[in-house]
Motif scaffolding. Structure first.
Motif, short mmCIF file in Angstrom:
data_model
loop_
_atom_site.label_atom_id
_atom_site.label_comp_id
_atom_site.label_asym_id
_atom_site.label_seq_id
_atom_site.Cartn_x
_atom_site.Cartn_y
_atom_site.Cartn_z
N SER A 629 30.25 5.53 20.53
CA SER A 629 30.06 3.77 20.45
C SER A 629 28.62 3.22 19.87
N VAL A 630 28.43 1.92 19.21
CA VAL A 630 27.60 1.70 19.04
C VAL A 630 26.96 0.61 20.35
N PRO A 631 25.71 1.08 20.59
CA PRO A 631 24.65 0.10 21.45
C PRO A 631 24.11 -1.44 21.27
N ASP A 632 24.02 -2.04 21.71
CA ASP A 632 23.96 -3.39 21.39
C ASP A 632 22.52 -3.83 21.66
N THR A 633 21.55 -2.29 21.89
CA THR A 633 20.37 -2.34 22.68
C THR A 633 19.54 -1.19 21.79
N LEU A 634 18.58 -0.69 21.82
CA LEU A 634 17.77 0.04 22.43
C LEU A 634 16.86 0.60 23.67
N SER A 635 17.18 -0.45 24.47
CA SER A 635 16.23 -0.77 25.89
C SER A 635 16.77 -0.64 26.72
N ALA A 636 17.35 -0.03 27.95
CA ALA A 636 18.31 -0.40 28.97
C ALA A 636 17.60 -0.95 29.72
N LEU A 637 16.88 -1.70 29.63
CA LEU A 637 15.77 -2.48 30.83
C LEU A 637 16.65 -4.05 30.38
N LEU A 648 9.53 -1.05 37.76
CA LEU A 648 8.75 0.05 39.05
C LEU A 648 10.48 0.48 38.79
N ILE A 649 10.07 2.12 39.31
CA ILE A 649 11.14 3.34 39.86
C ILE A 649 11.17 3.66 40.54
N THR A 650 12.04 2.84 42.16
CA THR A 650 12.62 3.36 43.32
C THR A 650 12.31 5.24 43.05
N MET A 651 12.15 5.19 44.21
CA MET A 651 11.90 7.16 43.97
C MET A 651 12.88 7.94 45.37
N ARG A 652 12.77 8.49 45.32
CA ARG A 652 13.37 9.22 46.72
C ARG A 652 12.21 10.57 47.14
N SER A 653 11.89 10.79 47.87
CA SER A 653 10.60 11.54 47.93
C SER A 653 11.68 12.99 48.69
N TYR A 740 20.51 -8.82 39.33
CA TYR A 740 19.71 -6.81 38.55
C TYR A 740 19.76 -5.84 37.82
N HIS A 741 21.62 -5.75 37.74
CA HIS A 741 21.99 -4.89 37.96
C HIS A 741 22.80 -4.30 36.36
N ASP A 742 23.47 -3.23 36.56
CA ASP A 742 24.17 -2.33 34.60
C ASP A 742 25.34 -4.46 35.03
N ARG A 743 25.29 -4.48 33.52
CA ARG A 743 25.93 -5.74 32.91
C ARG A 743 27.16 -5.01 33.62
N GLU A 744 27.94 -3.93 32.57
CA GLU A 744 29.41 -3.67 33.68
C GLU A 744 29.85 -3.20 34.64
N SER A 745 29.16 -2.62 35.42
CA SER A 745 29.22 -2.07 36.63
C SER A 745 29.02 -2.03 37.70
N LYS A 746 27.84 -3.63 37.77
CA LYS A 746 27.21 -4.33 38.71
C LYS A 746 26.66 -3.11 39.87
N THR A 747 26.53 -1.92 39.07
CA THR A 747 25.23 -0.94 39.87
C THR A 747 23.82 -1.35 39.72
N PRO A 748 22.94 -1.52 41.32
CA PRO A 748 21.94 -2.38 41.23
C PRO A 748 20.66 -1.46 39.41
N ALA A 749 19.98 -2.33 39.29
CA ALA A 749 18.93 -1.44 38.15
C ALA A 749 17.61 -0.73 38.61
N SER A 750 17.71 0.22 40.18
CA SER A 750 16.68 0.03 40.51
C SER A 750 15.32 1.64 39.87
N LYS A 751 15.98 1.34 39.06
CA LYS A 751 15.59 2.64 37.88
C LYS A 751 14.02 1.68 36.74
N GLY A 752 14.12 0.38 36.98
CA GLY A 752 13.58 -0.33 35.43
C GLY A 752 12.94 -1.69 36.67
#
Length: 760
Positions: A629-637, A648-653, A740-752
């Protein structure tokens, strides 16, 4: 720690070792756990034993003496506490008062002991009989449109319970079956399905015994899957090279002392894990992977032009893939300067990593939520697949793609029917077995369900475990909306924040823990779960239940179904509750290729493998081939850089599992006493005029009209890339927009998450 960041917080020790032992002992002492807990731990993750409720890492056929990790032990000790949260506690404390408590203090009240009903007149939970609860829930569900009800599963419930929960939803009339995958690895389910035809990883546990390199993206084994450290250590010792891409320098990918080794424990000798550790910027993985692929293709071209064999597996590409020409053109056209800018890594670093890929034969790609939780996370996963396909590193021993899942049965729940996507479920088979017409429309994802709560289209919510309201984005808005629901039902073993936002009718139903004995009419029952490698394991609980009033999760699901649905000769809820083997027979009839001889095989050492087509190089994609596949962007943000904006990256301790907080320290990051910290690199601190310990607020900067803010964060210097901040989940969820989530799966974009720092 990184030499360039010696003024940052950190942990000088290795992962594992005595630090891990002390962490377990601390929780054991605090929870007043019974001595029988030790017997449970001795059986944990072993054949004929008890399967851990923590992560979904595989259980080896030949287990260690102690086949559990620090977090797995904490999870078991936590659920077998002697503390009890009895009805008298709720008589003393109103729901409104309890909203002022923090997560840790709520769960420290101990095990729930009796079913409870919310009384809006007094704002208290009050005791109710099980039959009263079931009748009330049934009446509440019958009073609303089935399409307005959501049945959520947290990822812990057994395969048997999950199958019946999904069946109940469809008999009732909807496919609104989101689960915790929607918040973490739905990107995997969508992304991998699209390019290789499998919604799950292709590797087996034994592949880690044969790989020559592991390219590791956005996952922290030290905190999230510590038993993974054993095969990583063994791989490194036999010469495997681990190339790590992660914004955060996680100790679990740097050094490891194996608690199973007396010599290592005595000497403190640690294994250095990562051959290269590349601190990619948040959302920069697409660019980094493009750089790797670009160099691999350049080396291939140079060698062929020199009359030497190329490095691509051209036979595999010709026989098994599609789209290579378009991808090569895109990679060759990609600009190195732009790649470096987006990923924050130098060209020389990426080329050095790519040379490792070129030099070895068998490579595994490992990833976690650092890839999945982005607006373009699906494209990040597809790019990792591109890298692996170039050299035929999917579908052979020692190679493949390996997403690391979280909750112990989150993958298995999807396997047996918990899915909002009807095309993933054998609805015709269900119609035949149970003589009803399952709904065929698409159900609600987690994001859709939350939006429905806000706009009023969702009226009822059944939670099979978990802490849903705490785990989702836009927490403040969701908490305000949640009490407007007509009906809420929470099945749980301990009190958590989600329980403090009941609907107009609200029920809190306590259940058995997996480690506890489950006695039904047919005798002691066993349950089963699936790991990240598509293996199924049986689990038997032996501990005395925390209260005689507890029911199993399966019995609660059956009780709600009986009270809601009309009688039907094929809907045998009492029989299914009495003997879980009957439920397994139904699963086997529904999924005969994967679950044949289910009960007979579930206790075999190492579990039984349900199969994976992509593992056998059978590609269930639209083209019948693996897809470049060919990405249409180089940034996942989803929101790019701007002056003053951070990501902001959300993390677990290492002292939590998902939303469960075991303590306020994060040993592996050198942080003690608080979770309200803002991790930031010293250079960014100087640019912003901040000092260590200063109290600041984070303000959302996603560009919409909503105001999102979290105050009271202590500035903490930490080794992170420029423009990157770190903070703890779930506290930071208030800053994540629901949209604010993944464009295809709707997973929340918690790492950016786009934010700004405001000095209080």
């Amino acid at each position: 720690m990184n030499d360039k960041a010696t003024d940052t917080k950190g942990y000088e020790g290795a992962t594992g070792g005595w630090g891990s032992v002390k962490g377990m002992a601390k929780v054991f002492a605090r929870e007043l756990a019974s001595p029988a807990v030790l017997e449970t731990l001795s059986r944990q993750n072993k054949p004929e034993g008890f399967m851990c409720t923590s992560c979904a890492w595989g259980k080896p056929a030949e287990p260690h003496i102690f086949e559990f990790c620090e977090n797995g032990a904490k999870s078991t000790i936590w659920e077998l506490t002697r503390d009890r949260c009895e009805p008298a506690f709720f008589a003393k404390h109103s729901v409104s008062e309890l909203r002022g408590w923090d997560d840790y203090d709520l769960e420290m009240q101990g095990r729930l002991t009796a079913p409870l009903r919310y009384d809006p007149a007094t704002d208290h939970y009050v005791p109710c009989a099980w039959e009263e609860a079931f009748v009330g829930i049934g009446a509440g569900l019958r009073a609303v449109d089935p399409k307005s009800a959501v049945f959520y599963a947290s990822g812990k419930a057994s395969l048997e319970t999950s199958y019946l929960f999904a069946l109940f939803a469809r008999m009732y009339g909807h496919n609104n079956l989101p689960d915790s995958s929607n918040m973490c690895h739905e990107t995997t389910s969508v992304g991998l399905k699209k390019v290789i035809g499998s919604p799950v990883g292709t590797c087996q546990l034994e592949d880690f015994e044969h790989c020559d390199a592991i390219f590791y993206f956005g996952q922290n084994p030290g905190t999230n899957s510590p038993r993974f450290l054993h095969p990583l250590q063994q791989a490194v010792r036999r010469g495997c090279k681990i190339i790590t891409f992660n914004p955060v320098r996680e100790r679990g990918l740097e050094k490891f002392v194996n608690p199973q080794s007396p010599l290592e424990m005595l000497t403190g000798h640690a294994t250095d894990l990562s051959h290269m550790y590349l601190q990619v910027r948040p959302g920069g993985d697409i660019a980094a992977l493009m750089g790797l692929c670009k160099h691999v293709l350049a080396v291939d071209r140079q060698r062929r032009e020199a009359g030497q064999p190329g490095v691509l597996d051209r036979l595999f590409i010709e026989q098994h893939t599609q789209g290579i020409d378009a991808f090569i053109a895109a990679a060759e056209a990609a600009d190195w300067e732009e790649i470096e800018r987006v990923c924050g890594l130098g060209r020389a670093e990426l080329q050095e990593a790519a040379e490792v890929y070129v030099a070895v034969e068998r490579v595994i790609g490992v990833y976690g939520m650092g890839l999945t939780q982005h607006v373009h996370g699906t494209q990040s996963i597809a790019m990792l697949v591109n890298l692996l396909l170039l050299r035929g590193n999917i579908g052979r021993q020692g190679a493949g793609i390996s997403p690391v899942r979280g909750h112990s049965n989150v993958q298995g729940q999807r396997t047996v029917g918990i899915s909002e996507k009807p095309d993933l479920v054998p609805l015709d088979k269900l119609a035949e077995l149970f003589e009803f017409q399952p709904p065929r429309d698409y159900g609600l994802t987690t994001v859709d369900a939350c939006q429905g709560v806000i706009d009023g289209s969702v009226q009822a919510f059944i939670g099979l475990g978990g802490n849903f309201v705490r785990a989702i984005p836009d927490r403040d808005a969701m908490e305000r909306a949640w009490t407007g629901l007509a009906l809420t039902v929470s099945i749980a073993i301990k009190l958590n924040r989600s329980h403090l936002f009941p609907g107009r009718a609200g029920y809190l139903l306590p259940c058995l823990a997996r480690s506890e004995e489950d006695m039904q009419d047919g005798g002691r029952q066993a349950v089963s779960i699936e790991d990240s490698f598509s293996h199924i394991y049986g689990s038997i609980g032996k501990r005395k239940p925390a209260s005689p009033d507890l029911l199993s999760e399966l019995a609660i699901v059956a009780g709600m179904a009986k009270a809601t649905l009309p009688a039907h000769p094929k809907w045998e809820w009492d029989r299914w509750t009495g003997d879980y083997a009957v439920v397994r027979d139904l699963v086997a009839q529904t999924y005969p290729e994967e679950f044949h001889d289910y009960s007979a095989r579930m206790f075999q050492p190492g579990g039984f493998y349900r199969g994976n087509a992509a593992h056998e190089r059978i590609w269930k994609t639209e083209s019948g081939r693996a897809e470049f596949s060919v990405p249409d962007t180089l940034s996942a943000l989803g929101v790019g850089d701007a002056p003053g904006r951070f990501h902001l990256i959300t993390m677990r301790s290492n002292d939590q599992f998902n939303t469960t907080i075991y303590g306020h320290d994060d040993r592996l990051r050198g942080i003690e006493g608080s979770r309200m910290v803002l991790l930031i690199n010293p250079d960014d601190m100087r640019r912003e005029g901040l000092r260590e310990g200063q109290q600041v607020s984070l303000v959302g900067d996603a560009g919409d009209d909503a105001h999102r803010e979290l105050a009271g964060l202590a500035v903490t210097p930490f080794d992170l890339p420029d423009g990157c901040l770190g903070g703890y989940y779930p506290e930071m969820n208030v800053l994540i927009p629901l949209w604010y989530h993944d464009r295809e799966s709707k997973t929340p974009a918690s790492k950016g998450v786009p934010v700004r720092i405001r000095q209080d």
